[in-house]
Design an enzyme around this catalytic site. Structure first.
Site, mmCIF file in Angstrom:
data_model
loop_
_atom_site.group_PDB
_atom_site.id
_atom_site.type_symbol
_atom_site.label_atom_id
_atom_site.label_comp_id
_atom_site.label_asym_id
_atom_site.label_seq_id
_atom_site.Cartn_x
_atom_site.Cartn_y
_atom_site.Cartn_z
ATOM 1 N N ARG A 156 0.855 -1.187 0.000
ATOM 2 C CA ARG A 156 0.000 0.000 0.000
ATOM 3 C C ARG A 156 0.886 1.229 0.000
ATOM 4 O O ARG A 156 1.926 1.266 0.657
ATOM 5 C CB ARG A 156 -0.931 0.022 1.216
ATOM 6 C CG ARG A 156 -2.038 -1.021 1.187
ATOM 7 C CD ARG A 156 -3.071 -0.704 0.094
ATOM 8 N NE ARG A 156 -4.195 -1.636 0.113
ATOM 9 C CZ ARG A 156 -4.277 -2.733 -0.622
ATOM 10 N NH1 ARG A 156 -3.243 -3.058 -1.415
ATOM 11 N NH2 ARG A 156 -5.344 -3.509 -0.571
ATOM 12 N N GLU B 99 -2.864 7.863 -4.884
ATOM 13 C CA GLU B 99 -2.940 6.974 -6.048
ATOM 14 C C GLU B 99 -4.183 7.309 -6.864
ATOM 15 O O GLU B 99 -5.289 7.271 -6.309
ATOM 16 C CB GLU B 99 -2.986 5.520 -5.578
ATOM 17 C CG GLU B 99 -2.852 4.510 -6.708
ATOM 18 C CD GLU B 99 -2.764 3.085 -6.180
ATOM 19 O OE1 GLU B 99 -1.666 2.499 -6.216
ATOM 20 O OE2 GLU B 99 -3.803 2.572 -5.724
ATOM 21 N N HIS C 266 -0.649 -0.078 -10.336
ATOM 22 C CA HIS C 266 -1.370 -0.994 -9.429
ATOM 23 C C HIS C 266 -1.777 -2.269 -10.173
ATOM 24 O O HIS C 266 -2.918 -2.726 -10.099
ATOM 25 C CB HIS C 266 -2.602 -0.300 -8.836
ATOM 26 C CG HIS C 266 -3.035 -0.883 -7.520
ATOM 27 N ND1 HIS C 266 -3.382 -0.105 -6.444
ATOM 28 C CD2 HIS C 266 -3.172 -2.175 -7.104
ATOM 29 C CE1 HIS C 266 -3.721 -0.879 -5.432
ATOM 30 N NE2 HIS C 266 -3.597 -2.140 -5.804
#
Length: 334
Positions: free
Chosen positions: A245, A273, A292
């Site tokens: 993360r 993000e 991602h």
């Protein structure tokens, strides 16, 4: 051993329908329909959907995915026969409520299956980092020439030290994938030890590792655990890999440290993000950014659906799920 289901069990899909075809391709749907009565054309995003009025009273299994509505008290009152929630994704924190735990509903997650591509991604970049690929690619693109003498010194994976931060499902899978390789593995996890790894403190891991791969959950304890001091402790030429993360890393501190050229980073996740379009990380040659993509995508989603089908088969037969989740595990889980 749990009690087998003696009647023809029923199930319901609850998730964002956009993910459904990839999670449950036709062959997998046929397998599930052999086990339970379920309508593959009925995928709900809320439990007050009029299409399921009257169906909940006989519901045995709820198959959830990304976008599932919460399994809350009104649903549980309407579905008193509900035995299990089978989640075709990772974390169940966002939809399995305290009331569901209190009522003893069995919860299973495909987090173990979802960990597979992340671990593969991390392994690939650990090995590429050891070969110096991240640096050499930029040098080659800039110079358009090379000599073998320029390439060989200092690169290679033989005897590399790889630091794993977090013995999570993914962290443990990465450790297992590293076993055939001639590397030394250091582990920092204050709660768990893994055979074959040397358990160390975070400062020790950062100081001695050639590659540092992050696999800790995002919580108050791990928020920005990699900041300015931790980044400065990393050895020259080291590579930081984050597939966990973005909140684990102080983005400003990382940007500043990368700007010196002293270390490199592979970032599949960031905070925020996505990054702002003007972030310097996009232009730094020693920052390798991916969108991602390490987790399950494309044909990998069917692995999550297969995990659910496996669990459903076990539960119908009265066998405990292989990937059951316990409430106490959530405090330190992703």
């Amino acid at each position: 051993m749990r009690t087998p289901v003696t009647h023809r069990p029923t199930a319901l899909f609850a998730m964002d329908p956009a993910h459904f075809p990839a999670l449950f391709p036709p062959a997998l749907l046929r397998r599930i329909r052999e086990l339970v009565d379920v309508d593959p054309d009925l995928i709900v995003e809320r439990f007050d959907d009029p299409r399921i009025a009257g169906r909940l009273a006989d519901l045995d299994f709820l198959i959830t995915g990304w976008g599932s509505p919460p399994v809350d008290e009104p649903l549980l009152d309407a579905a008193p026969r509900l035995r299990a929630v089978l989640h075709a994704a990772g974390s169940v924190k966002h939809h399995v409520t305290e009331e569901a735990w209190a009522r003893g509903v069995v919860v299973s997650s495909a987090a173990e299956a979802n960990a597979v591509p992340v671990a593969e991604f991390a392994l690939a970049f650990i090995l590429l980092a050891g070969k110096g690929v991240l640096t050499l690619r930029e040098q080659y693109r800039e110079s358009r020439r090379f000599t073998i003498a320029e390439i060989l010194p200092g690169i290679g994976n033989y005897g590399r030290v790889v630091g794993i931060v977090g013995a999570s499902r993914i962290g443990r899978q990465v450790i297992d994938l590293l076993r055939p390789h001639d590397v030394e593995v250091l582990l920092y996890d204050p709660y768990t030890q893994v055979p074959g790894t040397a358990s160390v403190t975070l400062p020790e891991l950062l100081t001695h590792s050639d590659v540092v791969s992050l696999h800790a959950p995002a919580n108050a304890e791990t928020f920005r655990m990699i900041g300015r001091d931790q980044l400065r402790a990393m050895r020259d030429g080291a590579v930081l890999i984050n597939t966990a993360r973005g909140a684990l890393v102080d983005t400003d501190a990382l940007t500043a440290e990368l700007a010196t050229g002293r270390i490199a980073a592979v970032l599949d996740v960031t905070e925020p993000e996505p990054l702002p379009a003007g972030s310097p990380l996009f232009d730094l040659p020693n920052a390798y950014l991916t969108p991602h993509v390490a987790g399950s995508h494309g044909n990998e989603l069917a692995r999550l659906g297969a995990s659910v089908a496996d669990e459903l088969e076990r539960l119908v037969a009265g066998v405990a799920p292989r990937h059951g989740i316990q409430r106490h595990e959530l405090d330190r889980a992703a």
